[in-house]
Design a protein around this motif. Sequence first.
Motif, PDB file in Angstrom:
ATOM      1  N   UNK A 163       0.827  -1.203   0.000  1.00  0.00           N
ATOM      2  CA  UNK A 163       0.000   0.000   0.000  1.00  0.00           C
ATOM      3  C   UNK A 163       0.860   1.251   0.000  1.00  0.00           C
ATOM      4  N   UNK A 164       1.865   1.290   0.871  1.00  0.00           N
ATOM      5  CA  UNK A 164       2.686   2.497   0.964  1.00  0.00           C
ATOM      6  C   UNK A 164       3.507   2.710  -0.304  1.00  0.00           C
ATOM      7  N   UNK A 165       3.989   1.620  -0.900  1.00  0.00           N
ATOM      8  CA  UNK A 165       4.699   1.766  -2.167  1.00  0.00           C
ATOM      9  C   UNK A 165       3.796   2.304  -3.264  1.00  0.00           C
ATOM     10  N   UNK A 166       2.572   1.758  -3.369  1.00  0.00           N
ATOM     11  CA  UNK A 166       1.613   2.250  -4.353  1.00  0.00           C
ATOM     12  C   UNK A 166       1.275   3.724  -4.103  1.00  0.00           C
ATOM     13  N   UNK A 167       1.037   4.082  -2.840  1.00  0.00           N
ATOM     14  CA  UNK A 167       0.660   5.461  -2.518  1.00  0.00           C
ATOM     15  C   UNK A 167       1.775   6.439  -2.866  1.00  0.00           C
ATOM     16  N   UNK A 168       3.003   6.112  -2.487  1.00  0.00           N
ATOM     17  CA  UNK A 168       4.125   6.998  -2.798  1.00  0.00           C
ATOM     18  C   UNK A 168       4.317   7.123  -4.304  1.00  0.00           C
ATOM     19  N   UNK A 169       4.163   6.006  -5.008  1.00  0.00           N
ATOM     20  CA  UNK A 169       4.336   6.018  -6.458  1.00  0.00           C
ATOM     21  C   UNK A 169       3.306   6.905  -7.138  1.00  0.00           C
ATOM     22  N   UNK A 170       2.088   6.943  -6.589  1.00  0.00           N
ATOM     23  CA  UNK A 170       1.014   7.674  -7.241  1.00  0.00           C
ATOM     24  C   UNK A 170       0.905   9.125  -6.784  1.00  0.00           C
ATOM     25  N   UNK A 171       0.992   9.382  -5.492  1.00  0.00           N
ATOM     26  CA  UNK A 171       0.661  10.719  -4.983  1.00  0.00           C
ATOM     27  C   UNK A 171       1.829  11.703  -5.022  1.00  0.00           C
ATOM     28  N   UNK A 172       3.057  11.211  -4.893  1.00  0.00           N
ATOM     29  CA  UNK A 172       4.185  12.147  -4.906  1.00  0.00           C
ATOM     30  C   UNK A 172       4.281  12.839  -6.265  1.00  0.00           C
ATOM     31  N   UNK A 173       4.348  14.144  -6.259  1.00  0.00           N
ATOM     32  CA  UNK A 173       4.432  14.922  -7.490  1.00  0.00           C
ATOM     33  C   UNK A 173       3.101  15.454  -7.972  1.00  0.00           C
ATOM     34  N   UNK A 174       1.992  15.042  -7.349  1.00  0.00           N
ATOM     35  CA  UNK A 174       0.670  15.524  -7.755  1.00  0.00           C
ATOM     36  C   UNK A 174       0.188  16.616  -6.812  1.00  0.00           C
ATOM     37  N   UNK A 175      -0.715  17.426  -7.304  1.00  0.00           N
ATOM     38  CA  UNK A 175      -1.354  18.481  -6.516  1.00  0.00           C
ATOM     39  C   UNK A 175      -2.851  18.421  -6.749  1.00  0.00           C
ATOM     40  N   UNK A 176      -3.636  18.578  -5.674  1.00  0.00           N
ATOM     41  CA  UNK A 176      -5.088  18.488  -5.757  1.00  0.00           C
ATOM     42  C   UNK A 176      -5.704  19.761  -5.187  1.00  0.00           C
ATOM     43  N   UNK A 177      -6.861  20.197  -5.728  1.00  0.00           N
ATOM     44  CA  UNK A 177      -7.554  21.342  -5.131  1.00  0.00           C
ATOM     45  C   UNK A 177      -8.092  20.969  -3.753  1.00  0.00           C
ATOM     46  N   UNK A 178      -7.976  21.884  -2.824  1.00  0.00           N
ATOM     47  CA  UNK A 178      -8.412  21.642  -1.447  1.00  0.00           C
ATOM     48  C   UNK A 178      -9.782  22.271  -1.231  1.00  0.00           C
ATOM     49  N   UNK A 179     -10.780  21.451  -0.940  1.00  0.00           N
ATOM     50  CA  UNK A 179     -12.147  21.951  -0.735  1.00  0.00           C
ATOM     51  C   UNK A 179     -12.470  22.144   0.740  1.00  0.00           C
ATOM     52  N   UNK A 180     -11.525  21.873   1.623  1.00  0.00           N
ATOM     53  CA  UNK A 180     -11.785  22.043   3.045  1.00  0.00           C
ATOM     54  C   UNK A 180     -11.749  23.529   3.413  1.00  0.00           C
ATOM     55  N   UNK A 181     -12.716  23.920   4.229  1.00  0.00           N
ATOM     56  CA  UNK A 181     -12.830  25.328   4.599  1.00  0.00           C
ATOM     57  C   UNK A 181     -11.633  25.753   5.457  1.00  0.00           C
ATOM     58  N   UNK A 182     -11.111  26.950   5.168  1.00  0.00           N
ATOM     59  CA  UNK A 182     -10.028  27.500   5.957  1.00  0.00           C
ATOM     60  C   UNK A 182      -8.656  26.989   5.596  1.00  0.00           C
ATOM     61  N   UNK A 183      -8.556  26.091   4.634  1.00  0.00           N
ATOM     62  CA  UNK A 183      -7.274  25.532   4.247  1.00  0.00           C
ATOM     63  C   UNK A 183      -6.702  26.231   3.031  1.00  0.00           C
ATOM     64  N   UNK A 184      -5.498  25.866   2.643  1.00  0.00           N
ATOM     65  CA  UNK A 184      -4.894  26.440   1.437  1.00  0.00           C
ATOM     66  C   UNK A 184      -5.665  26.002   0.196  1.00  0.00           C
ATOM     67  N   UNK A 185      -5.493  26.715  -0.918  1.00  0.00           N
ATOM     68  CA  UNK A 185      -6.272  26.375  -2.123  1.00  0.00           C
ATOM     69  C   UNK A 185      -5.911  25.014  -2.718  1.00  0.00           C
ATOM     70  N   UNK A 186      -4.682  24.586  -2.510  1.00  0.00           N
ATOM     71  CA  UNK A 186      -4.267  23.282  -3.042  1.00  0.00           C
ATOM     72  C   UNK A 186      -3.611  22.465  -1.938  1.00  0.00           C
ATOM     73  N   UNK A 187      -3.564  21.168  -2.182  1.00  0.00           N
ATOM     74  CA  UNK A 187      -2.932  20.242  -1.243  1.00  0.00           C
ATOM     75  C   UNK A 187      -2.005  19.328  -2.042  1.00  0.00           C
ATOM     76  N   UNK A 188      -0.788  19.179  -1.566  1.00  0.00           N
ATOM     77  CA  UNK A 188       0.201  18.392  -2.315  1.00  0.00           C
ATOM     78  C   UNK A 188       0.059  16.911  -2.004  1.00  0.00           C
ATOM     79  N   UNK A 189       0.617  16.097  -2.893  1.00  0.00           N
ATOM     80  CA  UNK A 189       0.590  14.659  -2.676  1.00  0.00           C
ATOM     81  C   UNK A 189       1.334  14.242  -1.424  1.00  0.00           C
ATOM     82  N   UNK A 190       2.422  14.938  -1.107  1.00  0.00           N
ATOM     83  CA  UNK A 190       3.184  14.609   0.110  1.00  0.00           C
ATOM     84  C   UNK A 190       2.352  14.853   1.358  1.00  0.00           C
ATOM     85  N   UNK A 191       1.579  15.938   1.370  1.00  0.00           N
ATOM     86  CA  UNK A 191       0.701  16.205   2.506  1.00  0.00           C
ATOM     87  C   UNK A 191      -0.378  15.144   2.631  1.00  0.00           C
ATOM     88  N   UNK A 192      -0.891  14.687   1.502  1.00  0.00           N
ATOM     89  CA  UNK A 192      -1.902  13.633   1.522  1.00  0.00           C
ATOM     90  C   UNK A 192      -1.325  12.346   2.102  1.00  0.00           C
TER      91      UNK A 192
END
Length: 290
Positions: free
Chosen positions: A192-221
């Motif tokens: 699971x961790x290998x798959x997650x690191x392979x997929x999420x690192x390097x990506x950026x997603x829009x953050x829909x949570x109130x009060x947060x930054x406009x985007x969230x990075x794959x590393x933060x996820x």
Amino acid sequence: MYRDLGYYWLRFVIYIALCLCVGTIYYDIGHDYGSIQARGSMLMFVAAFLTFMAIGGFPSFVEDMKTFGRERLNGHYGVVTFVIGNTVSSIPYLALISIVPGAMAYYLVGLQKSFQHFAYFALVLFVCMMLVESLMMMVASIVPDFLMGIITGAGIQGVMMLNGGFFRLPRDLPKPMWRYPMYYIAFHKYANQGFYKNEFLGLTFPNTQAGGPPTISGEEILRDVWQVEMGYSKWVDLAILFGMVIIYRVLFLVIIKFAEKMKPKVKVFFSRLTTRATRVIDPPPAASLL
């Protein structure tokens, strides 16, 4: 393996069907905030349930063990030869199953497009299937009964899935038993961790949570959502999985060696018990005692 349709060919067809299902259900999931959970669920399914299907080869494993037992008694080859031959022979089929159905699921879903990312995805799937096959070979050497072997192998994998870090996040696992040591024993953790690191690192997603930054990075996820250990790279996870394959195969060899040495002793022990019981039940006649 080539002649037995149930060994790999039927599984190959089933994997194609399953990966087409996964690819169409998660088709082109995009990069919105909701795709974070979808990506994690899809990758967990590949790491857990696609590899779980390797237990379908258990009947063939049992027949292999029976054939090995006969040929070993005839002195045709040794235990080490059998383990190496079985491992090397299965590699082309597992590679085929990992690459063809894996590519269908990977590119239909719309995961990272680079070949390096897909190659890592296929490698992890390949190693996980080798791990499950090694586990089922160990079960086949201990529990030769078909039904009991399937139940035993499925139960072991079920426990590993629960401790893989998806159904219950790592920090929420009870520590005395499930976090230490089961979480670190389960190969699903590293898959699971290998798959997650392979997929999420390097990506950026829009953050829909109130009060947060406009985007969230794959590393933060990885760090905050999936609670992935970020102190080492995805290649370390893959190396640990390869190491587990070697350990499982060595354990398989040790179990066969141990069973080979213990079977004659067990037979002698039970024959002596039977002889003693017969003497107690059927004592010699009185005339013979005189």
